[in-house]
Write a protein that holds these residues in place. Structure first.
Motif, PDB file in Angstrom:
ATOM      1  N   UNK A  41      -7.878   0.683   4.147  1.00 24.97           N
ATOM      2  CA  UNK A  41      -7.658  -0.704   3.725  1.00 24.97           C
ATOM      3  C   UNK A  41      -6.914  -1.482   4.817  1.00 24.97           C
ATOM      4  N   UNK A  42      -5.981  -0.830   5.470  1.00 24.89           N
ATOM      5  CA  UNK A  42      -5.242  -1.510   6.552  1.00 24.89           C
ATOM      6  C   UNK A  42      -6.176  -1.877   7.704  1.00 24.89           C
ATOM      7  N   UNK A  43      -7.105  -0.977   8.004  1.00 21.09           N
ATOM      8  CA  UNK A  43      -8.032  -1.249   9.107  1.00 21.09           C
ATOM      9  C   UNK A  43      -8.988  -2.387   8.724  1.00 21.09           C
ATOM     10  N   UNK A  44      -9.460  -2.372   7.488  1.00 15.53           N
ATOM     11  CA  UNK A  44     -10.317  -3.474   7.023  1.00 15.53           C
ATOM     12  C   UNK A  44      -9.529  -4.791   7.092  1.00 15.53           C
ATOM     13  N   UNK A  59      -0.314 -16.673   9.296  1.00 14.50           N
ATOM     14  CA  UNK A  59      -0.918 -16.691  10.645  1.00 14.50           C
ATOM     15  C   UNK A  59       0.127 -16.488  11.737  1.00 14.50           C
ATOM     16  N   UNK A  60       1.337 -17.053  11.562  1.00 12.84           N
ATOM     17  CA  UNK A  60       2.367 -16.926  12.609  1.00 12.84           C
ATOM     18  C   UNK A  60       2.827 -15.468  12.721  1.00 12.84           C
ATOM     19  N   UNK A  61       3.027 -14.825  11.573  1.00 13.17           N
ATOM     20  CA  UNK A  61       3.531 -13.440  11.593  1.00 13.17           C
ATOM     21  C   UNK A  61       2.385 -12.440  11.799  1.00 13.17           C
ATOM     22  N   UNK A  62       1.163 -12.863  11.491  1.00 16.42           N
ATOM     23  CA  UNK A  62       0.016 -11.958  11.641  1.00 16.42           C
ATOM     24  C   UNK A  62      -0.040 -10.910  10.534  1.00 16.42           C
ATOM     25  N   UNK A  63       0.596 -11.188   9.392  1.00 14.27           N
ATOM     26  CA  UNK A  63       0.557 -10.175   8.329  1.00 14.27           C
ATOM     27  C   UNK A  63       0.128 -10.798   6.998  1.00 14.27           C
ATOM     28  N   UNK A  64      -0.469  -9.949   6.166  1.00 13.24           N
ATOM     29  CA  UNK A  64      -0.847 -10.385   4.823  1.00 13.24           C
ATOM     30  C   UNK A  64       0.376 -10.239   3.904  1.00 13.24           C
ATOM     31  N   UNK A  65       0.717 -11.312   3.209  1.00 16.13           N
ATOM     32  CA  UNK A  65       1.889 -11.308   2.325  1.00 16.13           C
ATOM     33  C   UNK A  65       1.408 -11.310   0.868  1.00 16.13           C
ATOM     34  N   UNK A 117      -1.418   6.116  -6.509  1.00 14.90           N
ATOM     35  CA  UNK A 117      -2.667   5.372  -6.718  1.00 14.90           C
ATOM     36  C   UNK A 117      -3.554   5.334  -5.486  1.00 14.90           C
ATOM     37  N   UNK A 118      -3.002   5.630  -4.332  1.00 12.47           N
ATOM     38  CA  UNK A 118      -3.819   5.753  -3.125  1.00 12.47           C
ATOM     39  C   UNK A 118      -3.319   6.972  -2.370  1.00 12.47           C
ATOM     40  N   UNK A 119      -3.969   7.264  -1.273  1.00 12.00           N
ATOM     41  CA  UNK A 119      -3.541   8.365  -0.414  1.00 12.00           C
ATOM     42  C   UNK A 119      -3.539   7.843   1.025  1.00 12.00           C
ATOM     43  N   UNK A 120      -3.019   8.604   1.973  1.00 10.74           N
ATOM     44  CA  UNK A 120      -2.897   8.078   3.340  1.00 10.74           C
ATOM     45  C   UNK A 120      -4.232   7.609   3.929  1.00 10.74           C
ATOM     46  N   UNK A 121      -5.323   8.319   3.630  1.00 15.74           N
ATOM     47  CA  UNK A 121      -6.621   7.930   4.197  1.00 15.74           C
ATOM     48  C   UNK A 121      -7.106   6.591   3.638  1.00 15.74           C
ATOM     49  N   UNK A 122      -6.981   6.427   2.332  1.00 16.84           N
ATOM     50  CA  UNK A 122      -7.430   5.174   1.717  1.00 16.84           C
ATOM     51  C   UNK A 122      -6.532   4.018   2.177  1.00 16.84           C
ATOM     52  N   UNK A 173       0.829  -1.214   0.000  1.00 20.46           N
ATOM     53  CA  UNK A 173       0.000   0.000   0.000  1.00 20.46           C
ATOM     54  C   UNK A 173       0.858   1.256   0.000  1.00 20.46           C
ATOM     55  N   UNK A 174       1.977   1.204   0.696  1.00 22.79           N
ATOM     56  CA  UNK A 174       2.870   2.377   0.698  1.00 22.79           C
ATOM     57  C   UNK A 174       3.424   2.594  -0.717  1.00 22.79           C
ATOM     58  N   UNK A 175       3.763   1.492  -1.378  1.00 23.57           N
ATOM     59  CA  UNK A 175       4.266   1.634  -2.758  1.00 23.57           C
ATOM     60  C   UNK A 175       3.178   2.184  -3.689  1.00 23.57           C
TER      61      UNK A 175
END
Ligand code: AFP
Length: 333
Positions: free
Chosen positions: A27-30, A183-189, A18-23, A10-12
């Motif tokens: 998405x991160x919160x969703x 699941x172990x790292x808790x992040x979406x890859x 293509x996105x802004x900080x709010x969007x 998302x940062x990239x």
């Protein structure tokens, strides 16, 4: 191999304009809410989350406990960040206002918190579908009217698939991108860059128990598929129906095909079976972004002007040539 997380992706996207900080925050919160829903879905009977909640939703359908839990998770996660003006959910009749103690933002979030929930108790894949619209300028209090924008106005759409692995599939209007939950790292890859609907297909998805209620164009199309090599199509087709739209659409994104919940005599008085704003529109945006097509049989889904928040529509989506064919049958008839 470099592992790219959803946050990095998302940062990239933001750096590329293509996105802004709010969007990005939205998405991160969703995505964070989706992780919490995934935990509940995967615990099943151990967490006491299976079965009916004992209530009905706005569509008059019995709510599962997990419908209610997933809805609460999404609402609470998204209330405080300051990126939303309001939310709408399949499980809530009215627009969900942001509480007064939190700032309001420039986006509207719509979701089906747990799609395919009749599959929960039998341990079959379910999903979450979401759509993001801009909050119209000049409006003070968000109301239903603010949400009634055609799907072509969506700025982002996505779904989570709670299957053997949990996937997040997302578009911000620059192709379709898939992420697998570690699941172990808790992040979406980032595991599925630029997903595309394969052009050649031999698979279709429709609830065939409704065959006698279908309109003639759908009867004609499905009969031709069933005739296989001996019919006008000259090749055999296979059929799949999970009854979780997310799972059926994900299969089409992965290996092609066509998904249909068309108009039929059973759902005609409601306008269709699936909901326009938080099922058909986000899936149509994803499928189009992946090179496929999505129509009601008579019109591009993303062009439908909504009249009601919980409106239903017929849905035909997937590989472009198949969708065009069945749409042509509708228009000819
Ligand atoms: P539920 O969320 O009530 O299970 O409905 C799922 C759904 O909206 C969609 O995900 C499926 O494609 C479709 O309904 C299945 O409908 P049938 O039960 O008529 O096959």
């Amino acid at each position: 191999m470099r592992r790219v997380t959803l946050t990095q992706f998302l940062i990239e996207q933001q750096r590329a304009g293509r996105t802004n900080p709010d969007l990005r925050l939205l998405i991160e919160v969703v995505a964070r809410a989706i992780k919490a829903i995934a935990v509940n879905v995967s615990k099943g009977a151990l967490a006491g989350v299976l079965g009916e909640a004992g209530t009905d939703n706005v569509q008059g359908e019995a709510q599962k406990k997990l419908d209610v839990i997933a809805n609460e998770i999404l609402l609470q996660a998204n209330e405080w960040g300051g990126h939303l003006a309001a939310m709408a959910s399949e499980e809530v009749e009215e627009v969900h206002q942001i509480p007064f103690d939190y700032p309001k933002g420039g986006y509207l979030l719509l979701f089906d918190p747990l799609d395919g929930s009749s599959n929960i108790d039998v341990n079959i894949s379910v999903g979450t579908i979401f759509s993001v619209l801009r909050f119209p300028e000049g409006v003070k209090e968000p109301n239903e009217g603010c949400f009634l924008q055609p799907g072509s106005e969506q700025v982002a759409a996505g779904y989570a698939l709670y299957g053997p692995s949990t996937l997040l599939v997302l578009t911000v209007g620059n192709g379709v991108h898939g992420f697998t939950l570690d699941r172990e790292m808790g992040s979406f890859v980032y595991t599925h860059p630029f997903m595309t609907v394969p052009v050649d297909t031999q698979e279709f998805a429709i609830n065939a128990s409704n065959a006698r209620f279908w309109e003639p164009p759908v009867q004609r199309y499905v009969t031709e598929l069933q005739e296989g090599k001996t019919g006008p199509r000259g090749k055999d087709f296979n059929m799949r129906w999970v009854a979780s739209m997310v799972a059926d659409v994900h299969r089409i994104l992965t290996r092609g095909g066509i998904f249909m919940y068309p108009m039929d005599e059973k759902c005609r008085d409601k306008g269709g079976k699936l909901r326009l704003m938080y099922e058909a529109n986000p899936m149509a945006m994803i499928i189009e972004q992946a090179g496929g097509a999505a129509t009601t049989g008579r019109q591009r889904i993303l062009d439908v002007q909504p009249e009601k928040l919980h409106q239903r529509v017929p849905v035909i989506l997937g590989s472009t040539s198949e969708v065009e064919r069945v749409t042509r049958y509708h228009l000819e008839g």
